[in-house]
Design an enzyme around this catalytic site. Structure first.
Site, PDB file in Angstrom:
ATOM      1  N   CYS A   1     -38.115 -25.882 -59.791  1.00 24.84           N
ATOM      2  CA  CYS A   1     -38.684 -25.849 -58.428  1.00 24.84           C
ATOM      3  C   CYS A   1     -40.212 -25.762 -58.425  1.00 24.84           C
ATOM      4  O   CYS A   1     -40.843 -25.982 -57.398  1.00 24.84           O
ATOM      5  CB  CYS A   1     -38.090 -24.683 -57.639  1.00 24.84           C
TER       6      CYS A   1
ATOM      7  N   ASN B   1     -33.261 -26.264 -49.782  1.00 27.84           N
ATOM      8  CA  ASN B   1     -34.085 -26.172 -50.990  1.00 27.84           C
ATOM      9  C   ASN B   1     -33.959 -27.483 -51.760  1.00 27.84           C
ATOM     10  O   ASN B   1     -32.919 -27.762 -52.355  1.00 27.84           O
ATOM     11  CB  ASN B   1     -33.608 -24.993 -51.837  1.00 27.84           C
TER      12      ASN B   1
ATOM     13  N   HIS C   1     -42.866 -22.589 -51.672  1.00 27.55           N
ATOM     14  CA  HIS C   1     -41.603 -23.249 -52.042  1.00 27.55           C
ATOM     15  C   HIS C   1     -40.515 -22.728 -51.103  1.00 27.55           C
ATOM     16  O   HIS C   1     -40.444 -21.524 -50.831  1.00 27.55           O
ATOM     17  CB  HIS C   1     -41.269 -22.932 -53.506  1.00 27.55           C
TER      18      HIS C   1
HETATM   19  O1  UT7 Z   1     -35.604 -22.291 -55.819  1.00 22.73           O
HETATM   20  C1  UT7 Z   1     -35.393 -21.148 -56.590  1.00 22.73           C
HETATM   21  C2  UT7 Z   1     -33.939 -20.920 -56.717  1.00 22.73           C
HETATM   22  N1  UT7 Z   1     -33.246 -20.176 -55.741  1.00 22.73           N
HETATM   23  C3  UT7 Z   1     -33.637 -19.079 -55.075  1.00 22.73           C
HETATM   24  O2  UT7 Z   1     -34.744 -18.678 -55.021  1.00 22.73           O
HETATM   25  C4  UT7 Z   1     -32.539 -18.307 -54.384  1.00 22.73           C
HETATM   26  C5  UT7 Z   1     -32.791 -16.838 -54.448  1.00 22.73           C
HETATM   27  N2  UT7 Z   1     -31.674 -16.055 -54.002  1.00 22.73           N
HETATM   28  C6  UT7 Z   1     -31.196 -16.089 -52.716  1.00 22.73           C
HETATM   29  O3  UT7 Z   1     -31.711 -16.811 -51.892  1.00 22.73           O
HETATM   30  C7  UT7 Z   1     -30.065 -15.177 -52.341  1.00 22.73           C
HETATM   31  O4  UT7 Z   1     -29.834 -14.246 -53.381  1.00 22.73           O
HETATM   32  C8  UT7 Z   1     -28.749 -15.936 -52.025  1.00 22.73           C
HETATM   33  C9  UT7 Z   1     -28.905 -16.689 -50.712  1.00 22.73           C
HETATM   34  C10 UT7 Z   1     -28.421 -16.897 -53.141  1.00 22.73           C
HETATM   35  C11 UT7 Z   1     -27.603 -14.938 -51.850  1.00 22.73           C
HETATM   36  O5  UT7 Z   1     -27.896 -13.985 -50.844  1.00 22.73           O
HETATM   37  P1  UT7 Z   1     -27.547 -12.442 -51.058  1.00 22.73           P
HETATM   38  O6  UT7 Z   1     -27.915 -11.759 -49.827  1.00 22.73           O
HETATM   39  O7  UT7 Z   1     -28.228 -12.024 -52.337  1.00 22.73           O
HETATM   40  O8  UT7 Z   1     -25.971 -12.471 -51.185  1.00 22.73           O
HETATM   41  P2  UT7 Z   1     -25.040 -12.091 -52.434  1.00 22.73           P
HETATM   42  O9  UT7 Z   1     -25.134 -13.101 -53.512  1.00 22.73           O
HETATM   43  O10 UT7 Z   1     -25.249 -10.670 -52.812  1.00 22.73           O
HETATM   44  O11 UT7 Z   1     -23.617 -12.204 -51.760  1.00 22.73           O
HETATM   45  C12 UT7 Z   1     -23.221 -11.377 -50.653  1.00 22.73           C
HETATM   46  C13 UT7 Z   1     -21.825 -11.765 -50.229  1.00 22.73           C
HETATM   47  C14 UT7 Z   1     -20.826 -11.794 -51.395  1.00 22.73           C
HETATM   48  O12 UT7 Z   1     -19.589 -11.295 -50.906  1.00 22.73           O
HETATM   49  P3  UT7 Z   1     -19.165  -9.776 -51.196  1.00 22.73           P
HETATM   50  O13 UT7 Z   1     -19.141  -9.647 -52.693  1.00 22.73           O
HETATM   51  O14 UT7 Z   1     -20.209  -8.923 -50.560  1.00 22.73           O
HETATM   52  O15 UT7 Z   1     -17.820  -9.687 -50.546  1.00 22.73           O
HETATM   53  C15 UT7 Z   1     -20.673 -13.265 -51.693  1.00 22.73           C
HETATM   54  O16 UT7 Z   1     -19.424 -13.586 -52.251  1.00 22.73           O
HETATM   55  O17 UT7 Z   1     -21.809 -13.099 -49.662  1.00 22.73           O
HETATM   56  C16 UT7 Z   1     -20.805 -13.869 -50.312  1.00 22.73           C
HETATM   57  N3  UT7 Z   1     -21.240 -15.261 -50.320  1.00 22.73           N
HETATM   58  C17 UT7 Z   1     -20.959 -16.119 -49.339  1.00 22.73           C
HETATM   59  N4  UT7 Z   1     -20.273 -15.983 -48.193  1.00 22.73           N
HETATM   60  C18 UT7 Z   1     -20.177 -17.056 -47.399  1.00 22.73           C
HETATM   61  C19 UT7 Z   1     -21.990 -15.897 -51.272  1.00 22.73           C
HETATM   62  N5  UT7 Z   1     -22.198 -17.171 -50.894  1.00 22.73           N
HETATM   63  C20 UT7 Z   1     -21.573 -17.333 -49.703  1.00 22.73           C
HETATM   64  C21 UT7 Z   1     -21.439 -18.425 -48.818  1.00 22.73           C
HETATM   65  N6  UT7 Z   1     -20.742 -18.246 -47.680  1.00 22.73           N
HETATM   66  N7  UT7 Z   1     -22.014 -19.633 -49.061  1.00 22.73           N
END
Ligand code: UT7
Length: 317
Positions: free
Chosen positions: A113, A276, A246
């Site tokens: 990225c 993204n 970004h």
């Molecule tokens: O370009 C550089 C690369 N990428 C980034 O910079 C991304 C950086 N990270 C992020 O943007 C965030 O960490 C994410 C958007 C990827 C995730 O957000 P989060 O608030 O950290 O969520 P999480 O991974 O802790 O997941 C929370 C919950 C989980 O369920 P439980 O375990 O709490 O029951 C996941 O299973 O959300 C669930 N979950 C979803 N639910 C619905 C994960 N993905 C999804 C989804 N739809 N697409």
């Protein structure tokens, strides 16, 4: 010698996929994606579209803005991790498609990225050392080809696209790239990585990510790079006219604005429309506002990606 930005261009695939559409085939929802990331839709390359075709379109768009002919270009640096082939470089395919008949150097840069920022720094160095006069700097990716479409935690985050700028070497000008500092730390390579590659699995593999760790690192490095940029250039936030980070997550950008006390109207946000697009987010964002950019003043670019790689640039447009 300064590298002045004289053209902006962009290209998105024809097909737009909304969060609602994704939620029909995946256990997710518009509510989750919008509130956690800021993404409302993404563009996905169809069969006839790829990193080279999108890059070529973006390049032609940027050349048109700059009122330049492809033969004026003597350097193409393309940031991508989803090139058309293992070799040749996608930049060479763009050179061919543009029909450049004059001497020209073309190569790709792999910094995920942060690819556009790396490409910008390299092209600026070529121009400053008189190895090139007019450069196309492109950021382009087709992450849809390396996503695991069954992994809701990663596949909802990315889209495809390409953005390009034209850099022109000019003497005696206040404008142009004032500063660019790029970094990497391979200690963190496992946090955001594909499951394969040419010399390991002979396949590109799929994107895997430890989202929370990447999130924290992005907030920290955006702030650190921005503060360094301000202090290295003896500037304050008040001297900055526009910040183009970004586009990985609206919450990362909002946290940056909060810690830097940056007014929201100085931030360029496109994640809702583009998602993204990896190396393409920054030049695609610039392209969105290209008609208001000339004479804008101090524009800051901030990048962070797999590697980890990160960095910041200051451009007077
Ligand atoms: O370009 C550089 C690369 N990428 C980034 O910079 C991304 C950086 N990270 C992020 O943007 C965030 O960490 C994410 C958007 C990827 C995730 O957000 P989060 O608030 O950290 O969520 P999480 O991974 O802790 O997941 C929370 C919950 C989980 O369920 P439980 O375990 O709490 O029951 C996941 O299973 O959300 C669930 N979950 C979803 N639910 C619905 C994960 N993905 C999804 C989804 N739809 N697409």
């Amino acid at each position: 010698m300064k590298s002045v930005v004289v053209g902006f261009g962009g290209a998105l695939p024809k097909r737009c996929v909304t969060n609602e559409e994704l939620s029909l085939q995946l256990d997710t929802s518009d509510e989750w994606i919008s509130s956690r990331t800021g993404i409302k839709q993404r563009f996905i390359a169809q069969e006839e579209e790829n990193t080279a075709t999108l890059s070529t379109k973006a390049a032609l768009d940027a050349l048109k803005f700059a009122e330049m002919h492809p033969d004026d270009i003597d350097l193409i640096v393309l940031g991508t991790t989803t090139g058309n082939y293992t070799f040749p470089a996608t930049a060479c395919l763009v050179q061919k498609e543009l029909g450049i008949n004059t001497p020209c150097i073309a190569f790709d840069v792999s910094a995920a990225c942060s690819g556009f920022l790396y490409a910008l720094d390299i092209a600026d160095s070529f121009i400053k050392s008189n190895k090139a006069n007019n450069a196309l700097v492109i950021g382009a990716d087709c992450f849809s080809k390396i996503l695991n479409w069954n992994d809701r935690a990663s596949c909802v985050l990315f889209g495809d696209g390409a953005g390009a700028i034209v850099l022109k070497g000019e003497k005696n000008t206040e404008k142009g790239v004032q500063y660019c500092k790029i970094h990497s730390d391979g200690k963190f390579s496992d946090y955001l990585i594909t499951t394969g590659g040419v010399s390991t699995t002979q396949q590109a593999g799929f994107v895997t990510m430890q989202g929370r760790e990447v999130f924290k690192f992005a907030v920290e490095k955006f702030r650190e790079s921005f503060e360094q940029l301000l202090s290295d250039n003896s500037l304050t936030i008040d001297d900055i006219d526009l910040v183009v980070p970004h586009q990985a997550n609206i919450r990362i950008i909002s946290m940056l604005a909060e810690v830097m006390k940056l007014p929201k109207d100085k931030l360029l946000i496109t994640i809702d429309k583009h998602s993204n697009t990896s190396a393409a987010t920054i030049p695609l964002a610039l392209n969105e506002v290209k008609n208001t950019l000339v004479g804008k003043g101090n524009v800051v670019l901030l990048a962070m990606g797999a590697g980890f790689t990160w960095g910041a640039a200051l451009i007077k447009i």
